[in-house]
Write an enzyme that holds these catalytic residues in place. Structure first.
Site, mmCIF file in Angstrom:
data_model
loop_
_atom_site.group_PDB
_atom_site.id
_atom_site.type_symbol
_atom_site.label_atom_id
_atom_site.label_comp_id
_atom_site.label_asym_id
_atom_site.label_seq_id
_atom_site.Cartn_x
_atom_site.Cartn_y
_atom_site.Cartn_z
ATOM 1 C CG ASP A 98 1.680 -0.834 3.476
ATOM 2 O OD1 ASP A 98 0.942 -0.476 4.419
ATOM 3 O OD2 ASP A 98 1.383 -1.342 2.735
ATOM 4 C CG HIS B 9 -1.901 -0.999 1.740
ATOM 5 N ND1 HIS B 9 -1.751 -2.316 2.060
ATOM 6 C CD2 HIS B 9 -3.045 -0.894 1.316
ATOM 7 C CE1 HIS B 9 -2.414 -3.099 2.291
ATOM 8 N NE2 HIS B 9 -3.378 -2.335 1.689
#
Length: 432
Positions: A101, A98
């Site tokens: 992240d 993501h």
């Protein structure tokens, strides 16, 4: 290079390794079902659980201490160093991430975008000399408080716009890195109560959002697959992307069933009241299977615990459906799994993935052998053999009155036949 995994050497296939950290069953070059095992399984490491998750749960705070746990670009680069070291140690061909992240949140959208672009350049540079490639990218549209009422289904059009712009940038990042898929997970695309919800508007907005994603895919020439990941209930009480059947109906309504496929997670299937193999079989039957998130839930907890898989019979039945459908095309096996919050050491992260890769290897080999031997398919064919007869096939073009006349003429008195479930379960047990 990061020092986080210092002293841990790349793993190799050593079936008799004893206590040594090694693969006992996963041999990347072994041929299974006509392909190298690595090419059949297409393993990916999840960036979020492995490098961004702090060890929290609903009742406890952070237990992990990682040197990159600071919301800065310096921390993001240190995280990338550790991640690519782990990819090399495991020898995995793919990873997934993501945006949240990989990069720190900026003071505004423009700064957040610059942070993502910078870390994407870091990834690209590392990928030039690494084996690992990007299985898929995605946008985190659920963690930040702005998404507490959803992203594409948010009642505030400004949040919808912010989410759309975020997805656009994440698709650009995925495209730049050569990603083979782009995933949409509607973590909060649902509602808590109908008392404040206009469901029709929210569903229309969700359909428009997804259509814009597909349009942008074609505009930028992204050749990968757009994937939706179904998930029921958690965290939103009523999720619009509850399971495979629900998502398929949504795709059909918006004319996207030929544009979008599904990324199916074991834990989400269980939360929806299904088995993993049910969801995989249904996706294949509907022509929308794409990829999988491999993990397991604690069946006593009743929520999504995202543990590493360790149940070979369950995994074998899942890969049986994958192989029966022709195997992965652009998708793969992403370990959407995390350590237990008491597993603090770097070696635990390696061991969790290595054990899961071995479990999947065992399941794949069992599934491939079952499919090749035809034990289950032969029994299935016999059970439905009556439908191959001429009169049965003719019913497809018949009507109720004609069928009634045929039943009377042939004096049909059908008798029930055994489904032989226990025998079939015994057959599966021979392989696993």
């Amino acid at each position: 290079m990061s020092r986080f995994f210092e002293g841990i050497e790349p793993l190799s296939f050593k079936p008799d390794a004893g206590d040594e950290l090694a693969f006992r069953h996963y041999d990347a070059d072994e041929t299974v079902g006509g392909k190298r095992m690595e090419d059949q399984l297409r393993f990916a490491v999840a960036y979020w659980h492995s490098f961004a998750w702090p060890g929290t749960d609903p009742f406890g705070g952070q237990t992990f201490e990682r040197p990159w746990f600071n919301d800065t670009m310096e921390g993001a680069r240190a995280k990338a160093d550790a991640a690519f070291d782990m990819f090399e140690i495991l020898g995995v061909p793919y990873f997934c991430f993501h945006d949240a992240d990989a990069r720190p949140e900026g003071a505004n959208f423009a700064e957040t975008t610059r942070n993502l672009e910078e870390i994407v350049d870091v990834f690209a540079a590392k990928m030039e000399s690494a084996k690992v490639r990007l299985l898929w990218g995605t946008a985190n549209l659920f963690s930040h408080r702005r998404y507490m009422s959803g992203a594409a289904t948010n009642p505030d059009p400004a949040v919808f716009a912010y989410a759309a712009a975020t997805v656009k940038n994440c698709m650009d990042a995925t495209h730049k890195l050569g990603g083979e898929n782009y995933v949409l997970w509607g973590g909060r695309e649902g509602y808590e109560t109908l008392l404040n919800t206009d469901m029709g508007r929210e569903l229309d907005n969700l359909g428009r959002f997804l259509s814009m994603v597909v349009d942008y895919k074609h505009k930028i020439g992204f050749k990968g697959t757009i994937l939706i990941e179904p998930k029921p209930q958690e965290p939103t009480k009523h999720q619009y992307d509850y399971d495979v059947a629900t998502v398929y109906g949504f795709l059909q309504r918006h004319g996207l069933e030929n544009e979008v496929k599904l990324n199916i997670e074991q834990g989400h299937a269980i939360l929806a009241g299904h088995s993993f193999e049910h969801e995989l079989a249904l996706a294949n039957a509907l022509g929308i299977f794409g990829s999988i998130d491999m993990n397991r839930n604690d069946y006593q907890s009743g929520w999504d615990t995202d543990q590493f898989p360790n149940n070979v019979p369950e995994v074998a039945l899942a890969y049986y459906e994958v192989l029966k459908g022709g195997g992965f095309k652009t998708g793969g096996t992403n370990f959407d799994a995390k350590l237990r919050r008491q597993s603090l050491d770097p070696v635990d992260l390696i061991a969790g993935h290595a054990g899961a890769m071995d479990v999947c290897a065992r399941g794949l080999k069992a599934a491939s052998k079952m499919l090749a031997d035809g034990a289950l398919e032969d029994a299935r064919a016999k059970r439905y053999a009556g439908w191959t007869e001429g009169w049965a096939k003719a019913m497809a073009d018949s009507d109720l009155e004609s069928i009634e006349a045929m039943v009377l003429e042939q004096e049909m008195e059908p008798q029930p036949l055994s489904g032989r479930q226990e025998i079939l379960e015994n057959i599966v047990n021979r392989y696993v």
